[in-house]
Design a protein around this motif. Structure first.
Motif, PDB file in Angstrom:
ATOM      1  N   LEU A  90      29.782  26.338 -11.625  1.00  0.00           N
ATOM      2  CA  LEU A  90      30.646  27.456 -12.036  1.00  0.00           C
ATOM      3  C   LEU A  90      30.474  27.868 -13.493  1.00  0.00           C
ATOM      4  O   LEU A  90      30.425  29.062 -13.782  1.00  0.00           O
ATOM      5  N   PRO A  91      30.378  26.944 -14.444  1.00  0.00           N
ATOM      6  CA  PRO A  91      30.228  27.378 -15.833  1.00  0.00           C
ATOM      7  C   PRO A  91      28.832  27.920 -16.157  1.00  0.00           C
ATOM      8  O   PRO A  91      28.623  28.459 -17.244  1.00  0.00           O
ATOM      9  N   GLN A  92      27.893  27.779 -15.217  1.00  0.00           N
ATOM     10  CA  GLN A  92      26.494  28.068 -15.517  1.00  0.00           C
ATOM     11  C   GLN A  92      26.027  29.447 -15.057  1.00  0.00           C
ATOM     12  O   GLN A  92      24.994  29.930 -15.524  1.00  0.00           O
ATOM     13  N   VAL A  93      26.742  30.058 -14.129  1.00  0.00           N
ATOM     14  CA  VAL A  93      26.246  31.304 -13.536  1.00  0.00           C
ATOM     15  C   VAL A  93      27.267  32.433 -13.653  1.00  0.00           C
ATOM     16  O   VAL A  93      28.473  32.201 -13.727  1.00  0.00           O
ATOM     17  N   GLU A  94      26.728  33.626 -13.651  1.00  0.00           N
ATOM     18  CA  GLU A  94      27.563  34.824 -13.717  1.00  0.00           C
ATOM     19  C   GLU A  94      28.195  35.141 -12.369  1.00  0.00           C
ATOM     20  O   GLU A  94      29.299  35.677 -12.292  1.00  0.00           O
ATOM     21  N   MET A  95      27.471  34.822 -11.293  1.00  0.00           N
ATOM     22  CA  MET A  95      27.966  35.155  -9.951  1.00  0.00           C
ATOM     23  C   MET A  95      27.436  34.163  -8.926  1.00  0.00           C
ATOM     24  O   MET A  95      26.302  33.710  -9.017  1.00  0.00           O
ATOM     25  N   ILE A  96      28.289  33.853  -7.946  1.00  0.00           N
ATOM     26  CA  ILE A  96      27.884  33.101  -6.750  1.00  0.00           C
ATOM     27  C   ILE A  96      27.741  34.132  -5.639  1.00  0.00           C
ATOM     28  O   ILE A  96      28.725  34.707  -5.189  1.00  0.00           O
ATOM     29  N   GLU A  97      26.504  34.351  -5.198  1.00  0.00           N
ATOM     30  CA  GLU A  97      26.253  35.451  -4.260  1.00  0.00           C
ATOM     31  C   GLU A  97      26.467  35.071  -2.797  1.00  0.00           C
ATOM     32  O   GLU A  97      26.523  35.952  -1.949  1.00  0.00           O
ATOM     33  N   ALA A  98      26.531  33.783  -2.504  1.00  0.00           N
ATOM     34  CA  ALA A  98      26.480  33.413  -1.095  1.00  0.00           C
ATOM     35  C   ALA A  98      27.671  32.551  -0.688  1.00  0.00           C
ATOM     36  O   ALA A  98      27.497  31.445  -0.184  1.00  0.00           O
ATOM     37  N   VAL A  99      28.874  33.049  -0.910  1.00  0.00           N
ATOM     38  CA  VAL A  99      30.073  32.350  -0.418  1.00  0.00           C
ATOM     39  C   VAL A  99      30.133  32.587   1.087  1.00  0.00           C
ATOM     40  O   VAL A  99      30.373  33.708   1.547  1.00  0.00           O
TER      41      VAL A  99
END
Length: 226
Positions: A90-99
């Motif tokens: 979570l602190p590393q990426v701007e977006m999680i695309e595949a929830v």
């Protein structure tokens, strides 16, 4: 000019041309350079050619590569996320695309609250109902949308899909139409905008743009095969 820089320029031109065909502004589509399995030296070539947004499939690759590359880069996790990796990524990426499920959405929401974050996410839709693919079914997402919107730490930005692979790009069009149509329906049901459609890869991103993609995920056409 390096091969990667040349390919990036070609991809950008193709994005612009596809937008023109669709009556869209080229700035309405953003290129996610899919750098999975590629070493940092190769990614740096793309950075030198002006690419700042990268997509990785695996949490471990983000954790290894991100500290070795310029801090100005933006990262999306585009592969499936396991619950035991949520806190790390979570602190590393701007977006999680595949929830791809309500359960992982709940985990992201809970850990986002613990870390003081408001994660940006896309909901993955299994448009062709393939048993080998992750994602919500169309009926399932309608039934669970209210509960998803009740997760107050999540910024649900839109939808993503990976249609069945076909060498003929036109075969993907019906799935991109399905995703856009479902997005429009969910906006009405949920009463909130879902502006992001992540769809289209190296072989079919132009068709995806014609059908409304705002993010295209291109790897092989930039970096070559694995």
């Amino acid at each position: 000019m390096s091969d990667i820089a040349e390919r990036l320029n070609q991809i950008r031109e193709r994005i612009s041309t596809a937008c023109t065909r669709a009556g869209r502004d080229a700035s309405s589509v953003e290129l996610v350079a899919v750098s999975k399995t590629k070493p940092v030296e190769v990614i740096q070539e793309a950075v030198d050619a002006g690419q700042l947004l990268f997509g990785e499939n695996r949490v471990q690759e983000v954790l290894l590569k991100r500290p070795l590359l310029p801090s100005k880069l933006r990262w999306h996790l585009i592969g499936p996320l396991q619950s035991n990796k949520v806190r790390k990524i979570l602190p590393q990426v701007e977006m999680i695309e595949a929830v791809d499920s309500l359960d992982i959405a709940k985990d992201i929401n809970r850990i986002g609250a613990e870390l003081g974050l408001h994660p940006k996410v896309l909901l993955e839709i299994n448009v062709a109902v393939e048993s080998s693919k992750h994602g919500f079914g169309a009926t399932q997402i309608r039934e669970q949308l209210e509960e998803l919107y009740g997760l107050d730490r999540l910024y649900i930005q839109g939808l993503m899909c990976i249609p069945p692979f076909d060498l003929t790009p036109e075969q993907s069009r019906k799935y991109f139409v399905q995703l856009r149509t479902l997005r429009d329906e969910l906006e009405k049901i949920g009463g909130a905008p879902l502006p992001v459609l992540s769809m289209g890869m190296s072989h079919d991103f132009e068709v995806a743009i014609e059908e409304g993609a705002t993010l295209v995920r291109v790897g092989t056409a930039i970096f070559g095969g694995r």
